[in-house]
Structure formats: C-alpha cells, structure tokens
Design an enzyme around this catalytic site. Structure first.
Site, PDB file in Angstrom:
ATOM      1  N   GLU A 164       0.830  -1.213   0.000  1.00  0.00           N
ATOM      2  CA  GLU A 164       0.000   0.000   0.000  1.00  0.00           C
ATOM      3  C   GLU A 164       0.861   1.259   0.000  1.00  0.00           C
ATOM      4  O   GLU A 164       0.829   2.070   0.921  1.00  0.00           O
ATOM      5  CB  GLU A 164      -0.985  -0.064   1.172  1.00  0.00           C
ATOM      6  CG  GLU A 164      -1.924  -1.264   1.012  1.00  0.00           C
ATOM      7  CD  GLU A 164      -2.992  -1.400   2.096  1.00  0.00           C
ATOM      8  OE1 GLU A 164      -3.042  -0.550   2.999  1.00  0.00           O
ATOM      9  OE2 GLU A 164      -3.775  -2.365   2.028  1.00  0.00           O
ATOM     10  N   HIS A 406     -18.646  -9.048   5.036  1.00  0.00           N
ATOM     11  CA  HIS A 406     -17.286  -8.587   5.326  1.00  0.00           C
ATOM     12  C   HIS A 406     -16.666  -9.443   6.415  1.00  0.00           C
ATOM     13  O   HIS A 406     -17.276  -9.649   7.470  1.00  0.00           O
ATOM     14  CB  HIS A 406     -17.292  -7.119   5.777  1.00  0.00           C
ATOM     15  CG  HIS A 406     -15.902  -6.581   6.000  1.00  0.00           C
ATOM     16  ND1 HIS A 406     -15.507  -5.972   7.161  1.00  0.00           N
ATOM     17  CD2 HIS A 406     -14.807  -6.613   5.206  1.00  0.00           C
ATOM     18  CE1 HIS A 406     -14.226  -5.623   7.061  1.00  0.00           C
ATOM     19  NE2 HIS A 406     -13.782  -5.994   5.889  1.00  0.00           N
ATOM     20  N   HIS A 407     -15.470  -9.956   6.155  1.00  0.00           N
ATOM     21  CA  HIS A 407     -14.700 -10.704   7.144  1.00  0.00           C
ATOM     22  C   HIS A 407     -13.365 -10.015   7.354  1.00  0.00           C
ATOM     23  O   HIS A 407     -12.429 -10.246   6.576  1.00  0.00           O
ATOM     24  CB  HIS A 407     -14.425 -12.136   6.666  1.00  0.00           C
ATOM     25  CG  HIS A 407     -15.634 -13.008   6.610  1.00  0.00           C
ATOM     26  ND1 HIS A 407     -15.658 -14.188   5.894  1.00  0.00           N
ATOM     27  CD2 HIS A 407     -16.850 -12.897   7.205  1.00  0.00           C
ATOM     28  CE1 HIS A 407     -16.853 -14.763   6.036  1.00  0.00           C
ATOM     29  NE2 HIS A 407     -17.594 -13.994   6.822  1.00  0.00           N
ATOM     30  N   GLU A 408     -13.263  -9.159   8.334  1.00  0.00           N
ATOM     31  CA  GLU A 408     -11.935  -8.668   8.725  1.00  0.00           C
ATOM     32  C   GLU A 408     -11.331  -9.754   9.608  1.00  0.00           C
ATOM     33  O   GLU A 408     -11.843 -10.022  10.693  1.00  0.00           O
ATOM     34  CB  GLU A 408     -12.038  -7.336   9.473  1.00  0.00           C
ATOM     35  CG  GLU A 408     -10.714  -6.833  10.033  1.00  0.00           C
ATOM     36  CD  GLU A 408      -9.577  -6.817   9.006  1.00  0.00           C
ATOM     37  OE1 GLU A 408      -9.656  -6.049   8.040  1.00  0.00           O
ATOM     38  OE2 GLU A 408      -8.601  -7.611   9.170  1.00  0.00           O
ATOM     39  N   GLU A 501      -8.809   4.187  -0.311  1.00  0.00           N
ATOM     40  CA  GLU A 501      -8.854   4.508   1.126  1.00  0.00           C
ATOM     41  C   GLU A 501      -7.753   5.493   1.529  1.00  0.00           C
ATOM     42  O   GLU A 501      -7.952   6.332   2.404  1.00  0.00           O
ATOM     43  CB  GLU A 501      -8.785   3.231   1.971  1.00  0.00           C
ATOM     44  CG  GLU A 501      -7.521   2.420   1.784  1.00  0.00           C
ATOM     45  CD  GLU A 501      -7.568   1.073   2.525  1.00  0.00           C
ATOM     46  OE1 GLU A 501      -8.646   0.700   3.018  1.00  0.00           O
ATOM     47  OE2 GLU A 501      -6.531   0.402   2.606  1.00  0.00           O
TER      48      GLU A 501
HETATM   49  C1  NOJ Z   1      -8.484  -2.224   5.266  1.00  0.00           C
HETATM   50  C2  NOJ Z   1      -9.248  -2.400   4.004  1.00  0.00           C
HETATM   51  O1  NOJ Z   1      -8.508  -2.020   2.883  1.00  0.00           O
HETATM   52  C3  NOJ Z   1     -10.513  -1.593   4.119  1.00  0.00           C
HETATM   53  O2  NOJ Z   1     -11.224  -1.630   2.902  1.00  0.00           O
HETATM   54  C4  NOJ Z   1     -11.326  -2.111   5.266  1.00  0.00           C
HETATM   55  O3  NOJ Z   1     -12.461  -1.308   5.413  1.00  0.00           O
HETATM   56  C5  NOJ Z   1     -10.529  -2.081   6.561  1.00  0.00           C
HETATM   57  N1  NOJ Z   1      -9.271  -2.722   6.364  1.00  0.00           N
HETATM   58  C6  NOJ Z   1     -11.260  -2.765   7.710  1.00  0.00           C
HETATM   59  O4  NOJ Z   1     -11.354  -4.134   7.499  1.00  0.00           O
HETATM   60 CA    CA Z   2      -6.048  -1.960   2.697  1.00  0.00          CA
END
Ligand code: NOJ
Ligand code: CA
Length: 706
Positions: A164, A406-408, A501
C-alpha cells in the site's frame, strides 16, 4: 578452439516467440551454471542472468555443476474463454523450450521451462520426482534479471506485509538514495534491503522498451521480491521468508511459479497483455453460473473517513467489562452498520440499479481488535445488537439487492481457518454470495509474513473453500494477484495495493492511477473502490483534513481504466445526490467486457482505454491523466462502420485541477461514428469518461457531430 565451439553448441539453445519478436538464449557457463538472456526485436531486455537455488543444509545447492540432459521445443496455440474479463476470448500462443538439467555430483535433476510469447517470456523451475531430491527447503531462489543499463523503474519498497505505497519513478541507480529518504520520511515503511523492491515492477529502458517483471501462478510458494545489485544493475529474486527465515518448503514433484517478463516498444501492449493469465491453469470451477461481475456500494467510506465507526461501542466489552454481551455495552452512537443506515444504502442501491451493498462493522469484535492483539478477536457469525441479519437480508431481497459479507480476519489466519466453514455456511444461510476479506496488521501466528509461503497457502485455502460454497472472494491485504483468477474465477477482486482509502488517510499521488494498471493490475483486478465526488474529506468528517488528489471526471474514468469485474461506487449517497448528472456514468458503465482497446498509454502520465460492454454493444472510454495538463487525441475506429452513436462525454472543465478545483466538470452529448476524432483536455489529476450508445434518428435529433 574447436573443442570450445563444440561444447558451446551442446549447451546453448535459442528459441523465438511465434512472431519472432522475442528471443531467448539458454546456456551453461563453464562451471555448469544455467544462464538465460532475452531480446526484443534485437534489443537487449535481459542480459545474461543466472538461474538456480540456495538450499538449506545442502552443500551442493542447485546453482552449478549442471549438464543438459535433454531439451524439447514445442509450440502451442489455443483460444480460451474467460469467465469475466477485458475481452471475451484470449489467445494463448507460445513456443516452449524445456531444458532438463542434471547436477553431476548430486545426481539431481531439475527442469526449466521457458515459454516465449510475442509479448514476453514466462519461465519456471520444475522438480521431477526423484530419489535424490524429495524434500528440500529453499533458502533463496537465485533468479537474476540483468537489466540493459541504468533504466527507469516505477517501484515500491520491498515489504513482506504490504503493497500500500505510492510509486516512485526513478533510475535504478536512484533507488538506494530515494528509498533511504522515503523510509526515514515514513517509519511505517520498510524494506528488506536498501534496494529491495516489489513486483509487478514496471521498467522503461533508455531505448524505449517497456519491460514488466512479475510472476504468474504463485501457488504453494512465497511471493517474489527483487533485490537490485545497483553496481551491475542486476535484479535477483528475494523470496518472502517465513517466521524462522526459511523461504520455501518443497516436496518433489513440484514447480515454482512462473517468472514473467512482459515486453514491448509500445506501452499499450503491456496493458493489453494476457500472458499472466495464459501462464495460469484453466478454470478448476466447472459450473461458473454463480460467478457474477458486480457493481456495488457500501457502508464503508463513512468509516474510512472517520465519520462513523466499525465498532458498536467505545468500550472494550470483553476486556474492560468482562462481558461478551454487547447489548450490555454502551453504544457510541456512531456505529455505521445499524439497521436504519443499512436500509438507507439498500434503498439507494435499488433506486440506482446497483447489484449489491457491502456492510462492514456488522459483527462483534472490533473493540477488542483495537484494544488488544489476541489471535481470536473475531467470530464471523455474531452481529452487533443493532444489525439484524435476517431482517436486512429480507429487506434487501425484497428490493432485488444483495448484501456483501465482510470478514476482517485481523490477519489471524488460524482463527479464520477455524471459523471458515461456519462463516461460509452462515453466509449462504443468509443470502450472501460474496465476501470481502481483510488481513490488517501483523500476521498471527506471530512472525509469519503476509507474503510467505504459509500465508499464501492460507489465501488460496480460503479461495478454494469459498468456491465449494459458491462464494465470490474479494481479499484485501492478501498477496498481490498473479493471474490465479483464471483458475479460480471466484476470486473476483483483490486489493494488494494503495487503494482509494489512502485518499482519506492523507492522499495519494495524483498520477497513482496511471501507474497501477502497469503494476498491480498485471496480475488481476483490483478492488480500487473509485467514485469519490467529495474531495474535501473534512466536509464528511471535520476532524479529517485529507484531500482526494483527483478530479471528479478522473474518478469516473477509473471505472474503465482500472479493469475489475467488481466495482464499487465508494462515496456516500448524499454526495452522489449532489451530482446526479455525473453519477449517471457510474450507473451506466459496464463491469464485464467483450473487447478492450488501449488507445493511449504512458506509465505515470496517462492511460486511455475503450471497452465494449459484454453483450450490449455499448462502448465506454476512460482517460486518466497525471500531474501535467494534456490534450488526449483519440479516434473512434473501434466503433462499427456505418453505424451512428450518441456519445456522452464527461470531462474536466477548462479550469479543473485535482487540488484547487476538482469538481469542475462538463457533460456534453454528441454524435459519433467510427471516423470521429476527439481532442480532449485533461486537467492535472484529471481525465474524462465517455459512454457511447448506438442511436437512431430520433435520438440524435438536435445533437451536433463531434
Ligand atoms: C483495510 C481495508 O482495505 C478496508 O477496505 C477495510 O475497510 C478495513 N481494512 C477494515 O477491514
Ligand atoms: Ca487496505
């Protein structure tokens, strides 16, 4: 004299690409070291470069002492149909040279397979089943790419955990001083070496060749970075280590990924190359009816900008309160994924014809994640008290909209694997057929890296597991793609680069999107999340002073220039409501294509592409521009002769500028045919987008010809 000549013939092989543009010469040095070199239309691309491996606890390694025991040349020509893509047919045409080498003292064999395409070279190592090489540990791969001089590179620092970064354009000799400066400027940046960079690496030689170094089909192997010997301008492979510093655990029979060199004297060919996909295996999914290119919005930008939160409460329930019952915790009043807000997004998606709504921050654990680094803060099945899974699914379904899960994972790969079946079953039971996964933070188990073999295997495990459940995957912070989407077309998106982002985390370089298609997108589509209309982030969250370094017209163009079968309209509904005339382009643009024509391209400066929507005959054009204002000149000869079309051109206004005047755009409708020409100004950080629809007389009434 004579003897030398005979030996040379025996160990040297040459093979040409089908149209004879690319030539490879393979040979053995006097001590039996394998060497290759490559040219394009007679110009040096890769000067003599060594091949081999350093093995752990092995005195011989696989570096020299080789003899050639067999060579085979074959040709291949096949056309295949991708499940989704920039084009509906892909030609895979190459000449192959397979060299079997025997290491004399150790009596071990390896095979190096070279494939010569008219747009480059792919080669890999193969380890056949044999007595003397069964299990082995790679300490380092020694694959060199000797550059034709001190040429120009678009690079990001070598990092085992993230891509990134903004790209730096410099001469190879400038990487060392610039890297030192950039790392001091931002302590979160890291590199394994003062001259270590990541692939896909875009290069431009001093005699005008465009060269791209990357890899294809990274399966059960670490990601390859490149370390530059900046005295001799030789890149050498630098594999991502595991927690104890080893690189690859191998068991023959096995292969490495393909090492790729895409080459042309025209930058547009690099963007159009399908070599990376061609080096991957055909689809392993036979019924692909459930894989659908998708346009979506999300409860997302409001969290990224800091307007709302993923977490439900500002307390850490399991730690501070000793509870896991979030209903007992004090809500912070800013939780984004609440029923009413999600319904607002579903309504907006339904009104404007979007397929899906992504919702992040719907499941418990975010407070704990921010509060500590246990390896199991998330389950993937327990919603916060204000997010009603069944009710929201029914509401979305009643409006013909899907929800994206969504799976963080908090980069806790083991925890995710423990939950994965339960989580995917939960998704299917609740109407979800796509998941965005994420791997933020250091990998747990500790010491592993995002790009090591073990972690690469985790991402692959999740993709294959998802395929069993008919789930599409969009993985963020995973290893950058290497064309695996051909084999596993349910992998419809990846992040693995600096996405939109960052525009809300302080901003990205204005020309970033003119580089990404030459680097990150070589391996597959990116979930770049374009479509930002409000560039002043403090208007969304007064505490966030970030500025989006792009014009609004540039944001529209990204739907065409950043190829992806998964495209987000990332901004807030209220911002789209302020610019509904421009928003129309995002509504209209396709996400799957019959054809693509790269019209103009120069990495770091500009890209213009025209794409024909799948099955509809409509065309869409996108142009993105870097720091310098520029007139883009294009013809419309991609249109069908004899037909009349209406083109709607969304362009920067004359006084537009990404910094000072990003929302200045014009929209005009004109008549075009395949003889039309356009000269269009693009502002700094700007661009234009065009939608082109065949029209009858009535529809062209009152419109002027272009
Ligand atoms: C980083 C990801 O790139 C973003 O899209 C996401 O919202 C956040 N992590 C939280 O999981
Ligand atoms: Ca990211």
């Amino acid at each position: 004299m004579l003897l030398v000549a005979i030996v040379d013939i025996a160990v040297s092989q040459e093979v040409h690409s089908p149209g004879d543009k690319v030539r490879l010469r393979f040979s053995l040095e006097a001590d039996g070291t394998p060497v290759y070199q490559l040219s394009f239309k007679g110009k040096d691309v890769i000067r003599p470069s060594k091949l081999g491996f350093y093995l752990k606890n092995d005195k011989n390694s696989l570096l020299n002492d080789f003899t050639v025991v067999d060579t085979k040349t074959t040709s291949f020509d096949e056309t295949w149909t991708p499940v989704w893509g920039e084009v509906n047919k892909i030609r895979n045409k190459y000449n192959e040279l397979a060299v079997t080498l025997n290491q004399k003292e150790s009596a071990r064999q390896i095979l190096i397979r070279f494939r010569l395409f008219d747009d480059g070279l792919g080669f890999r190592y193969e380890f056949p089943s044999q007595k003397n090489l069964a299990y082995f540990v790679i300490k380092e791969e020694r694959t060199q790419f000797a550059m034709p001089g001190d040429i120009t590179a678009f690079w990001i620092p070598g990092d085992y955990d993230t891509q990134e970064y903004d790209y730096t354009k410099s001469k190879l000799s400038e990487i060392r001083p610039l890297m030192a400066k950039s790392i001091t400027a931002n302590l979160s940046q890291t590199s394994f070496s003062p001259t270590g960079v990541q692939t896909s690496l875009m290069l431009k030689s001093n005699d005008g060749l465009y060269i791209n170094l990357h890899e294809a089909a990274v399966i059960n192997y670490p990601v390859m970075h490149l370390n530059l010997d900046d005295k001799n301008m030789v890149f050498e492979s630098w594999l991502t280590p595991d927690a104890i510093g080893d690189k690859g655990y191998m068991q023959a029979p096995c292969t490495t990924p393909w090492r790729t060199v895409i080459i042309s004297d025209d930058a547009r060919d690099i963007l159009a190359s399908k070599m990376t996909y061609n080096l991957n295996e055909p689809s392993k999914i036979s019924d692909v009816s459930w894989i659908k290119p998708t346009k979506y919005i999300g409860v997302w930008w409001e969290m990224i900008t800091g307007k709302s939160t993923w977490a439900y409460t500002d307390e850490y329930p399991t730690v501070q309160l000793g509870i896991t019952d979030y209903a007992k915790a004090k809500p912070n009043g800013r939780h984004g994924a609440n029923n009413a807000n999600v319904k607002k997004y579903i309504d907006f998606a339904a009104l404007h014809g979007f397929d899906s709504v992504l919702v992040e921050g719907w499941n418990i654990g975010w407070e704990d994640w921010f509060g500590n680094s246990k390896d199991y803060v998330f389950d993937f099945v327990t919603p916060y008290p204000d997010f009603n899974v069944k009710e929201l699914h029914a509401y979305a379904a009643s409006k013909g909209v899907k929800l994206i899960m969504h799976h963080e994972t908090s980069a806790s790969t083991r925890n995710y694997e423990r939950w994965i079946d339960t989580a995917y079953k939960f998704m299917k039971a609740n109407g979800y057929d796509a998941v965005k996964s994420g791997y933020v933070g250091p990998i747990l188990p500790r010491g592993e890296n995002h790009y090591s073999q073990w972690t690469v295997n985790h991402y692959q495990y999740a993709i294959e597991k998802a395929a069993k459940y008919h789930i599409m995957v969009n993985a963020h912070e995973a290893a950058r793609p290497t064309g695996i989407g051909r084999t596993w077309p349910n992998l419809i998106g990846n992040e693995a680069a600096r996405g939109t982002e960052y525009q809300a985390f302080g901003g990205s370089k204005s020309n970033h999107v003119t580089v990404l298609p030459f680097t990150r997108l070589i391996g597959g589509p990116m979930d770049y999340t374009p479509g930002i209309f409000e560039m002043d982030i403090s208007k969304i969250n007064p505490g966030n002073k970030s500025h989006v370094n792009s014009t609004l017209a540039n944001q529209l163009a990204l739907y065409v220039t950043m190829y992806s079968p998964l495209q987000m309209a990332a901004d807030l509904p209220e911002n789209y409501n302020r610019f509904l005339d421009a928003f129309q382009f995002i509504k209209d643009v396709a996400v799957d294509w019959d054809d693509s024509k790269y019209l103009e391209a120069e990495p770091g400066d500009y890209i213009t592409v025209a794409r024909k929507a799948k099955g509809t005959g409509k065309w869409f054009v996108g142009n993105v521009n870097g720091e310098t204002p520029r007139i883009s000149n294009i013809g419309f000869d991609f249109l069908e002769p004899g037909k009349t079309y209406v083109a709607t051109i969304y362009a920067d206004a004359k006084n537009a500028h990404y910094k000072t005047n990003p929302q200045a755009y014009t929209i005009r409708k004109v008549i075009v045919n395949n003889k039309s020409k356009l000269a269009q100004l693009s502002a700094p950080g700007g661009g234009y987008a065009i939608s082109i629809v065949e029209a009858d007389k009535a529809q062209t009434k009152g419109l002027k010809k272009l």
